[in-house]
Enzyme design. Structure first.
Site, PDB file in Angstrom:
ATOM      1  N   CYS A   1       0.840  -1.182   0.000  1.00 16.98           N
ATOM      2  CA  CYS A   1       0.000   0.000   0.000  1.00 16.98           C
ATOM      3  C   CYS A   1       0.886   1.246   0.000  1.00 16.98           C
ATOM      4  O   CYS A   1       1.847   1.342   0.750  1.00 16.98           O
ATOM      5  CB  CYS A   1      -0.953   0.092   1.183  1.00 16.98           C
ATOM      6  SG  CYS A   1      -2.136  -1.240   1.248  1.00 16.98           S
TER       7      CYS A   1
ATOM      8  N   ARG B   1       4.178  -0.450  -4.652  1.00 12.76           N
ATOM      9  CA  ARG B   1       3.872  -0.977  -3.326  1.00 12.76           C
ATOM     10  C   ARG B   1       2.565  -1.772  -3.298  1.00 12.76           C
ATOM     11  O   ARG B   1       2.256  -2.452  -2.318  1.00 12.76           O
ATOM     12  CB  ARG B   1       3.768   0.168  -2.320  1.00 12.76           C
ATOM     13  CG  ARG B   1       5.023   0.977  -2.188  1.00 12.76           C
ATOM     14  CD  ARG B   1       4.837   2.095  -1.199  1.00 12.76           C
ATOM     15  NE  ARG B   1       4.633   1.583   0.139  1.00 12.76           N
ATOM     16  CZ  ARG B   1       5.610   1.301   0.986  1.00 12.76           C
ATOM     17  NH1 ARG B   1       6.863   1.507   0.630  1.00 12.76           N
ATOM     18  NH2 ARG B   1       5.363   0.817   2.175  1.00 12.76           N
TER      19      ARG B   1
ATOM     20  N   TRP C   1      -2.595  -2.767  -1.734  1.00  8.88           N
ATOM     21  CA  TRP C   1      -2.298  -4.194  -1.820  1.00  8.88           C
ATOM     22  C   TRP C   1      -3.215  -4.827  -0.788  1.00  8.88           C
ATOM     23  O   TRP C   1      -3.044  -4.632   0.417  1.00  8.88           O
ATOM     24  CB  TRP C   1      -0.829  -4.468  -1.486  1.00  8.88           C
ATOM     25  CG  TRP C   1      -0.441  -5.890  -1.715  1.00  8.88           C
ATOM     26  CD1 TRP C   1      -0.042  -6.463  -2.890  1.00  8.88           C
ATOM     27  CD2 TRP C   1      -0.416  -6.943  -0.739  1.00  8.88           C
ATOM     28  NE1 TRP C   1       0.224  -7.796  -2.705  1.00  8.88           N
ATOM     29  CE2 TRP C   1      -0.002  -8.117  -1.393  1.00  8.88           C
ATOM     30  CE3 TRP C   1      -0.713  -7.016   0.617  1.00  8.88           C
ATOM     31  CZ2 TRP C   1       0.145  -9.338  -0.744  1.00  8.88           C
ATOM     32  CZ3 TRP C   1      -0.577  -8.231   1.268  1.00  8.88           C
ATOM     33  CH2 TRP C   1      -0.146  -9.377   0.591  1.00  8.88           C
TER      34      TRP C   1
ATOM     35  N   ASN D   1      -1.987   2.005   5.579  1.00  3.64           N
ATOM     36  CA  ASN D   1      -1.111   0.902   5.180  1.00  3.64           C
ATOM     37  C   ASN D   1      -0.784   0.148   6.450  1.00  3.64           C
ATOM     38  O   ASN D   1      -0.281   0.736   7.406  1.00  3.64           O
ATOM     39  CB  ASN D   1       0.162   1.485   4.542  1.00  3.64           C
ATOM     40  CG  ASN D   1       1.241   0.434   4.341  1.00  3.64           C
ATOM     41  OD1 ASN D   1       0.934  -0.739   4.174  1.00  3.64           O
ATOM     42  ND2 ASN D   1       2.491   0.870   4.353  1.00  3.64           N
ATOM     43  N   GLY D   2      -1.081  -1.157   6.476  1.00  4.87           N
ATOM     44  CA  GLY D   2      -0.816  -1.943   7.678  1.00  4.87           C
ATOM     45  C   GLY D   2      -2.016  -2.813   7.996  1.00  4.87           C
ATOM     46  O   GLY D   2      -2.896  -2.999   7.152  1.00  4.87           O
TER      47      GLY D   2
ATOM     48  N   GLU E   1      17.342 -18.326  -6.471  1.00  2.00           N
ATOM     49  CA  GLU E   1      16.994 -16.979  -6.923  1.00  2.00           C
ATOM     50  C   GLU E   1      16.492 -16.998  -8.369  1.00  2.00           C
ATOM     51  O   GLU E   1      15.531 -16.301  -8.718  1.00  2.00           O
ATOM     52  CB  GLU E   1      18.211 -16.054  -6.746  1.00  2.00           C
ATOM     53  CG  GLU E   1      18.042 -14.627  -7.219  1.00  2.00           C
ATOM     54  CD  GLU E   1      16.915 -13.850  -6.525  1.00  2.00           C
ATOM     55  OE1 GLU E   1      16.329 -14.332  -5.558  1.00  2.00           O
ATOM     56  OE2 GLU E   1      16.611 -12.744  -7.012  1.00  2.00           O
TER      57      GLU E   1
ATOM     58  N   LYS F   1      12.796 -15.702  -9.496  1.00  4.09           N
ATOM     59  CA  LYS F   1      12.570 -14.655 -10.506  1.00  4.09           C
ATOM     60  C   LYS F   1      11.569 -15.134 -11.532  1.00  4.09           C
ATOM     61  O   LYS F   1      10.657 -14.409 -11.910  1.00  4.09           O
ATOM     62  CB  LYS F   1      13.873 -14.265 -11.226  1.00  4.09           C
ATOM     63  CG  LYS F   1      14.875 -13.462 -10.435  1.00  4.09           C
ATOM     64  CD  LYS F   1      14.460 -12.057 -10.116  1.00  4.09           C
ATOM     65  CE  LYS F   1      13.663 -11.934  -8.869  1.00  4.09           C
ATOM     66  NZ  LYS F   1      14.286 -11.836  -7.589  1.00  4.09           N
TER      67      LYS F   1
ATOM     68  N   GLU G   1       7.957 -15.455 -10.072  1.00  7.58           N
ATOM     69  CA  GLU G   1       7.373 -14.155  -9.705  1.00  7.58           C
ATOM     70  C   GLU G   1       6.791 -13.415 -10.899  1.00  7.58           C
ATOM     71  O   GLU G   1       5.714 -12.845 -10.814  1.00  7.58           O
ATOM     72  CB  GLU G   1       8.464 -13.243  -9.146  1.00  7.58           C
ATOM     73  CG  GLU G   1       8.743 -13.400  -7.693  1.00  7.58           C
ATOM     74  CD  GLU G   1       9.659 -12.295  -7.204  1.00  7.58           C
ATOM     75  OE1 GLU G   1       9.237 -11.546  -6.334  1.00  7.58           O
ATOM     76  OE2 GLU G   1      10.802 -12.182  -7.690  1.00  7.58           O
TER      77      GLU G   1
ATOM     78  N   HIS H   1      17.183 -37.252  -5.139  1.00  9.95           N
ATOM     79  CA  HIS H   1      16.361 -37.673  -4.001  1.00  9.95           C
ATOM     80  C   HIS H   1      14.887 -37.335  -4.216  1.00  9.95           C
ATOM     81  O   HIS H   1      14.120 -37.312  -3.255  1.00  9.95           O
ATOM     82  CB  HIS H   1      16.888 -37.020  -2.713  1.00  9.95           C
ATOM     83  CG  HIS H   1      18.295 -37.411  -2.400  1.00  9.95           C
ATOM     84  ND1 HIS H   1      18.634 -38.652  -1.928  1.00  9.95           N
ATOM     85  CD2 HIS H   1      19.462 -36.733  -2.548  1.00  9.95           C
ATOM     86  CE1 HIS H   1      19.946 -38.722  -1.763  1.00  9.95           C
ATOM     87  NE2 HIS H   1      20.482 -37.570  -2.147  1.00  9.95           N
TER      88      HIS H   1
ATOM     89  N   LYS I   1       6.055  -4.613  -3.699  1.00  6.84           N
ATOM     90  CA  LYS I   1       7.496  -4.463  -3.555  1.00  6.84           C
ATOM     91  C   LYS I   1       7.962  -4.619  -2.115  1.00  6.84           C
ATOM     92  O   LYS I   1       8.950  -5.273  -1.839  1.00  6.84           O
ATOM     93  CB  LYS I   1       7.902  -3.080  -4.093  1.00  6.84           C
ATOM     94  CG  LYS I   1       9.395  -2.811  -4.051  1.00  6.84           C
ATOM     95  CD  LYS I   1      10.123  -3.700  -5.013  1.00  6.84           C
ATOM     96  CE  LYS I   1      11.619  -3.529  -4.949  1.00  6.84           C
ATOM     97  NZ  LYS I   1      12.293  -4.658  -5.603  1.00  6.84           N
TER      98      LYS I   1
HETATM   99  O1  M6R Z   1      12.727  -5.491   0.914  1.00  8.81           O
HETATM  100  P1  M6R Z   1      13.176  -6.855   1.291  1.00  8.81           P
HETATM  101  O2  M6R Z   1      14.510  -7.196   0.745  1.00  8.81           O
HETATM  102  O3  M6R Z   1      13.119  -7.085   2.780  1.00  8.81           O
HETATM  103  O4  M6R Z   1      12.120  -7.820   0.643  1.00  8.81           O
HETATM  104  C1  M6R Z   1      12.164  -9.191   0.837  1.00  8.81           C
HETATM  105  C2  M6R Z   1      11.261  -9.908  -0.131  1.00  8.81           C
HETATM  106  O5  M6R Z   1       9.946  -9.499   0.042  1.00  8.81           O
HETATM  107  C3  M6R Z   1      11.673  -9.643  -1.584  1.00  8.81           C
HETATM  108  O6  M6R Z   1      12.994 -10.013  -1.812  1.00  8.81           O
HETATM  109  C4  M6R Z   1      10.756 -10.405  -2.538  1.00  8.81           C
HETATM  110  O7  M6R Z   1      10.958 -11.780  -2.406  1.00  8.81           O
HETATM  111  C5  M6R Z   1      10.999  -9.932  -3.967  1.00  8.81           C
HETATM  112  N1  M6R Z   1       9.751  -9.854  -4.651  1.00  8.81           N
HETATM  113  C6  M6R Z   1      11.925 -10.815  -4.721  1.00  8.81           C
HETATM  114  O8  M6R Z   1      12.047 -10.485  -6.039  1.00  8.81           O
END
Ligand code: M6R
Length: 610
Positions: A2, A27, A74, A100-101, A483, A487, A490, A506, A605
């Protein structure tokens, strides 16, 4: 999660708020809404979907006042429809609020208000807070007091901006657990979830602390605690430029950020790496140097991509600094009973510096007497302020929801810390110089990988119709596999899993057939032969092999369907190079599939709710 923005000043309010929302849209983008003054009354317009949907509705609106608030959502409580969109109004229509929260006790507050005859239009927790403020205002006829008394009853987290139609030149913002910053311009003020919505108007900002609020009037502002004690705050200067918030000719922020890594990695070690001495200078950690040197154990905590960089850090710190390291998901850390020793040190890694789970882990550790340090990107963020010392990664604003440049900068900073601690312990100057020299070469090596973008795009195109992917790596390349898979899922919504390559036999090997692309990170290191065997195992089952390999390795061409070469570096630094082709593969697959790369579905984000 948010984005909130509030404005008081002489500019056209709706323009400032819309521009702010566009900057904060990363956000959350489930809905957007705005409240402004029209002929002395508050008018609210809100819509599910992106800010552009709201923008269409605002054409021709006659916004007459100098005050307004806006929100990009969000969703947590209630589906992302028009009704649940913010701003919310109280029953009288005098109070309008963006939040936000999460208000954790909203059900009991709602019950009490319902008993008193108040009604609700939405399913949100935020409306309950709005109605509560309205109810107190009705009794007290004092807007500021109503906000304070309502917030004192709230359990949970909030960043809010709130206005009242009886006070058309007063903006109140407050925070607990969710970020809130306000900018001080020339007779104008702008409050927002982060400074990106402010920089266009002023660089001077104040970051609110938890349980703090700001009451802004046309002639100035006052910060105070929610209990009404005045507070003093430092005015900070925003340290990046507006251009860094623009796409700069790239189609997406993610692509721009991938292509910034040659300079962001350099920015992470600039002024810190002492190549001739094979050592490192880290001003942010100098006060805790001795504590770190004596630490019996380091616990690194983080979420998502930052958690992956923590895994790389674990290997580096154990090998160079000879300190046992454990990596903890921040979301798990405080809900078990971690055994902590007073000589342990917690390092929290976070791009945004606002991740609720990571903040909670820091709180848990500090309450139990553990020193908490931060590796953070956003200057002045909650994690930067809640830790006793730390290192900024200086990657600049990362707007693409999928984290890219933060990952490589975090690993760079972790390498600096490992080298620095290593040199305080048993690491020789010769070994230190070798590492420092290798780090210095990284920016140019990254540029070499950029030259392969067409080749990488062609591979991405070829596999874009696959519905599953496996990513495999060993040692330092195992977190890279995780990672790469993150990516891809996501931003393209393709199922992908990362595994230590040897674990494949395994279980995951059962998935392999001639439709399964398997991405191996198979760079030259001491376990290269082992990963070659793993590649053979996949090949024997007709899986399609995409290998990330070290330049000059011709053997790998005989076993892989595709090879993407990266320059040779030390194994500990390989993740910084190896992840870039994986970021690009994910990017081009998502583009090919027509996905919204910068704002993937369901994500935000910075995850400021637990
Ligand atoms: O801002 P942060 O690094 O604490 O965020 C952690 C995760 O939310 C963040 O890395 C998330 O997994 C991303 N969308 C990855 O691309």
């Amino acid at each position: 999660m948010c984005g909130i923005v509030g404005y008081l000043g002489a500019r056209r309010v709706n323009d400032v708020l819309l521009t702010g929302l566009k900057r904060l849209e990363y956000r959350g983008y489930d809905s957007a809404g705005i409240s402004f003054f029209e002929n002395g009354n508050i008018k609210t317009i809100k819509k599910s979907g992106k800010v552009t949907e709201l923008e269409k509705l605002l054409i021709g609106e006659n916004c007459t006042g100098s005050l307004g608030i806006a929100h990009t959502r969000w969703a947590t409580h209630g589906e992302p429809n028009d009704t649940n969109a913010h701003p919310h109004s109280d029953q009288s229509g005098k109070i309008s609020l963006v939040h936000n929260g999460i208000i954790e006790n909203y059900i009991s507050l709602k019950k009490g208000l319902t008993k008193d005859g108040y009604t609700f239009r939405t399913e949100t927790d935020s409306e309950v807070l709005t109605v509560l403020i309205g109810a107190i205002y009705e009794a007290e006829n004092d807007f500021e007091k109503a906000v304070r008394l309502a917030l004192a009853q709230v359990e949970g987290t909030f960043g809010i901006a709130v206005i009242c139609s009886d006070n058309p030149v007063q903006l109140i913002a407050a925070r607990r657990g969710s970020p809130m910053v306000f900018g001080i311009g020339n007779n104008e003020y702008i409050a927002a979830s982060d400074a990106s919505a402010i920089i266009q108007y002023t660089r001077s900002v104040v970051y609110l602390s938890d349980n703090e609020m700001v009451v802004i009037n046309k002639d100035g502002f006052q910060t105070k605690t929610i209990e009404n004690d005045l507070t003093k705050n430092k005015i900070h200067q925003i340290d990046y430029d507006l251009e860094q918030l623009e796409k700069g000719g790239f189609n997406h922020f993610m692509l721009k950020e991938i292509f910034e890594q040659n300079s962001t990695v350099k920015d992470a070690f600039r002024g810190r790496l002492l190549v001739d001495e094979g050592n490192v200078r880290l001003g942010g950690l100098s006060d805790v140097a001795e504590k770190l040197r004596k630490a019996k154990r380091i616990i690194i905590t983080a979420c998502g991509t930052s958690w992956h960089s923590a895994l790389v850090g674990e290997y580096m710190l154990e090998s160079l600094a000879e300190i046992p390291v454990e990596v903890e998901y921040a979301s798990e850390f405080r809900y078990r009973n971690p055994i902590l020793d007073e000589d342990d040190i917690l390092i929290a890694i976070s791009q945004s510096g606002e991740t609720a789970d990571t903040l909670a882990a820091i709180k848990e550790a500090t309450q139990r007497g553990i020193t908490a340090l931060g590796i953070v990107n956003v200057v002045g963020s909650s994690i930067a302020r809640d830790t006793s010392a730390g290192v900024y990664i200086h990657a600049g604003p990362e707007i693409g929801v999928a984290s890219t440049k933060a990952f490589t900068s975090q690993i760079t900073v972790l390498a600096l810390i490992a080298l620095w601690l290593g040199r305080m312990k048993n690491l020789s100057a010769t070994q230190g110089k070798r590492i420092a020299n290798a780090m210095k070469q990284l920016p140019e090596q990254i540029e070499k990988i950029y030259e392969k973008v067409d080749e990488i795009k062609a591979i991405a195109d070829e596999y874009s119709s696959s519905r599953n992917f496996l990513y495999l790596g060993r040692g330092y390349n195992f977190p890279v596999a995780l990672e790469g898979a993150l990516k891809l899922k996501e931003i393209s919504y393709i199922h992908a899993e990362g595994y230590p390559a040897a674990e494949m036999k395994h279980g995951p090997i059962a998935l392999i057939d001639d439709n399964m692309p398997v991405v191996f990170i198979a760079t030259k290191d001491e376990i290269y032969d082992k990963i070659l065997s793993n590649i053979q195992e996949v090949r024997a089952r007709r899986g399609k092999i995409i290998a990330i390999a070290t330049e000059g390795d011709t053997l790998i061409q005989t076993v892989a369907n595709h090879v993407i070469y990266i320059p040779e570096t030390l194994p500990m630094l390989t993740p910084i190079l190896a992840v870039i082709p994986l970021q690009l593969i994910a990017y081009y697959i998502a583009v090919k599939l027509g996905c919204n790369v910068d704002q993937p579905r369901n994500l935000a984000k910075s995850v400021t709710v637990e």
